[in-house]
Design a protein around this motif. Sequence first.
Motif, PDB file in Angstrom:
ATOM      1  N   VAL A   2       7.126  12.145  -0.864  1.00  0.00           N
ATOM      2  CA  VAL A   2       6.517  11.076  -0.093  1.00  0.00           C
ATOM      3  C   VAL A   2       5.908  10.050  -1.054  1.00  0.00           C
ATOM      4  N   SER A   3       6.236   8.794  -0.850  1.00  0.00           N
ATOM      5  CA  SER A   3       5.676   7.720  -1.659  1.00  0.00           C
ATOM      6  C   SER A   3       4.740   6.859  -0.817  1.00  0.00           C
ATOM      7  N   ARG A   4       3.723   6.338  -1.462  1.00  0.00           N
ATOM      8  CA  ARG A   4       2.786   5.420  -0.804  1.00  0.00           C
ATOM      9  C   ARG A   4       3.217   4.004  -1.158  1.00  0.00           C
ATOM     10  N   VAL A   5       3.560   3.228  -0.137  1.00  0.00           N
ATOM     11  CA  VAL A   5       4.184   1.923  -0.342  1.00  0.00           C
ATOM     12  C   VAL A   5       3.311   0.834   0.268  1.00  0.00           C
ATOM     13  N   LEU A   6       3.026  -0.202  -0.514  1.00  0.00           N
ATOM     14  CA  LEU A   6       2.366  -1.398  -0.008  1.00  0.00           C
ATOM     15  C   LEU A   6       3.403  -2.495   0.125  1.00  0.00           C
ATOM     16  N   ARG A  38       9.655  -1.393   7.500  1.00  0.00           N
ATOM     17  CA  ARG A  38       8.669  -0.333   7.732  1.00  0.00           C
ATOM     18  C   ARG A  38       9.328   0.880   8.394  1.00  0.00           C
ATOM     19  N   ARG A  39      10.112   0.637   9.443  1.00  0.00           N
ATOM     20  CA  ARG A  39      10.767   1.750  10.138  1.00  0.00           C
ATOM     21  C   ARG A  39      11.702   2.504   9.203  1.00  0.00           C
ATOM     22  N   GLY A  45      10.127   9.356   5.457  1.00  0.00           N
ATOM     23  CA  GLY A  45       8.919  10.119   5.173  1.00  0.00           C
ATOM     24  C   GLY A  45       7.881   9.410   4.343  1.00  0.00           C
ATOM     25  N   HIS A  46       8.091   8.131   4.007  1.00  0.00           N
ATOM     26  CA  HIS A  46       7.142   7.428   3.154  1.00  0.00           C
ATOM     27  C   HIS A  46       5.971   6.877   3.966  1.00  0.00           C
ATOM     28  N   GLU A  47       4.837   6.741   3.307  1.00  0.00           N
ATOM     29  CA  GLU A  47       3.649   6.162   3.915  1.00  0.00           C
ATOM     30  C   GLU A  47       3.626   4.664   3.601  1.00  0.00           C
ATOM     31  N   VAL A  48       3.615   3.841   4.639  1.00  0.00           N
ATOM     32  CA  VAL A  48       3.750   2.393   4.458  1.00  0.00           C
ATOM     33  C   VAL A  48       2.490   1.692   4.948  1.00  0.00           C
ATOM     34  N   GLU A  49       1.941   0.838   4.101  1.00  0.00           N
ATOM     35  CA  GLU A  49       0.839  -0.042   4.481  1.00  0.00           C
ATOM     36  C   GLU A  49       1.345  -1.477   4.406  1.00  0.00           C
ATOM     37  N   HIS A  50       1.152  -2.221   5.488  1.00  0.00           N
ATOM     38  CA  HIS A  50       1.578  -3.617   5.504  1.00  0.00           C
ATOM     39  C   HIS A  50       0.358  -4.513   5.365  1.00  0.00           C
ATOM     40  N   MET A  51       0.408  -5.435   4.396  1.00  0.00           N
ATOM     41  CA  MET A  51      -0.624  -6.447   4.230  1.00  0.00           C
ATOM     42  C   MET A  51      -0.029  -7.784   4.632  1.00  0.00           C
ATOM     43  N   PRO A  52      -0.352  -8.289   5.840  1.00  0.00           N
ATOM     44  CA  PRO A  52       0.223  -9.557   6.298  1.00  0.00           C
ATOM     45  C   PRO A  52      -0.101 -10.698   5.347  1.00  0.00           C
ATOM     46  N   GLY A  68      -3.582   1.651  -7.974  1.00  0.00           N
ATOM     47  CA  GLY A  68      -3.302   3.073  -8.127  1.00  0.00           C
ATOM     48  C   GLY A  68      -3.235   3.840  -6.826  1.00  0.00           C
ATOM     49  N   ARG A  69      -3.619   3.205  -5.728  1.00  0.00           N
ATOM     50  CA  ARG A  69      -3.488   3.857  -4.414  1.00  0.00           C
ATOM     51  C   ARG A  69      -2.035   3.955  -3.994  1.00  0.00           C
ATOM     52  N   TYR A  70      -1.155   3.210  -4.682  1.00  0.00           N
ATOM     53  CA  TYR A  70       0.238   3.120  -4.254  1.00  0.00           C
ATOM     54  C   TYR A  70       1.173   3.600  -5.352  1.00  0.00           C
ATOM     55  N   ASP A  71       2.359   4.027  -4.918  1.00  0.00           N
ATOM     56  CA  ASP A  71       3.433   4.353  -5.856  1.00  0.00           C
ATOM     57  C   ASP A  71       4.358   3.161  -6.056  1.00  0.00           C
ATOM     58  N   VAL A  72       4.539   2.365  -4.994  1.00  0.00           N
ATOM     59  CA  VAL A  72       5.439   1.218  -5.032  1.00  0.00           C
ATOM     60  C   VAL A  72       4.775   0.051  -4.317  1.00  0.00           C
ATOM     61  N   VAL A  73       4.854  -1.128  -4.918  1.00  0.00           N
ATOM     62  CA  VAL A  73       4.412  -2.371  -4.290  1.00  0.00           C
ATOM     63  C   VAL A  73       5.647  -3.219  -4.012  1.00  0.00           C
ATOM     64  N   VAL A  74       5.760  -3.678  -2.763  1.00  0.00           N
ATOM     65  CA  VAL A  74       6.864  -4.531  -2.347  1.00  0.00           C
ATOM     66  C   VAL A  74       6.312  -5.920  -2.043  1.00  0.00           C
ATOM     67  N   LEU A  75       6.849  -6.933  -2.703  1.00  0.00           N
ATOM     68  CA  LEU A  75       6.522  -8.324  -2.397  1.00  0.00           C
ATOM     69  C   LEU A  75       7.702  -8.915  -1.648  1.00  0.00           C
ATOM     70  N   SER A  76       7.455  -9.362  -0.416  1.00  0.00           N
ATOM     71  CA  SER A  76       8.549  -9.855   0.411  1.00  0.00           C
ATOM     72  C   SER A  76       8.137 -11.125   1.125  1.00  0.00           C
TER      73      SER A  76
END
Length: 249
Positions: A2-6, A38-39, A45-52, A68-76
Amino acid sequence: MVSRVLIAGESWVSQSTHIKGVDSFTTSSYVTGVEPLRRALESRGHEVEHMPAHLVPAEFPGDADALGRYDVVVLSDIGANSIQLAPQVFEQAVPGTDRLGALRAWVADGGGLLMVGGYLSFTGFEGKAAFRNTALHEALPVELLPEDDRVELPAGANAEVTAAGHAALGGVEGEWPALLGYNRVRARENTDVLATLNGDPLVAVAGYGEGRSAVFTSDCSPHWAPKPFCEEWDGYARVFGGLVEWLAQ
């Protein structure tokens, strides 16, 4: 694993002006484009946090502890200015944190970064995404153009997979549904280009220091990613899941 994704970005406010004879009025609506991504990630199984997007200037993480709270940061579809110009910097002229510099350092120390295409990604519409002249540019696996980098493909075009066996593609097989556009970039030396669109990099990955970075240069939602791609194709979750899992190492 499980990865924590922003996911930062993928939202906007649209405003319309209605003109009826001599009278007019405006209406506004808040829209998000994050749900397909997100879906897809949550289905694996990943944990996703969305920052609008409207929260990014005030709330984007600015140091190693926050990142450090996240494993992966996505800029979109979120431009460099929104990340760099915190309210105290832009509105009050109070020095703050170089958040793109902090993000670059976090990747170098072992983090995972994914940039997804859009009008406010890479160089972007009229150059307004503006990542080329930031500290984060060197952490990307691609070189950005100095001018508006959008390529519109209104008739649609299909990706050409060049490294089907790479783990970052999640084992996806077969032809990909058509996409309607992308941001043009150039692959750096030692970058692995896994798929191309119109002859340009679509999916590219590389190491950066102890971490990893990747790009998907088309969109994760309409309009460049139409419904057959982002809602009806089972490969969508494999591709983005594979990218996140590879980035999280």
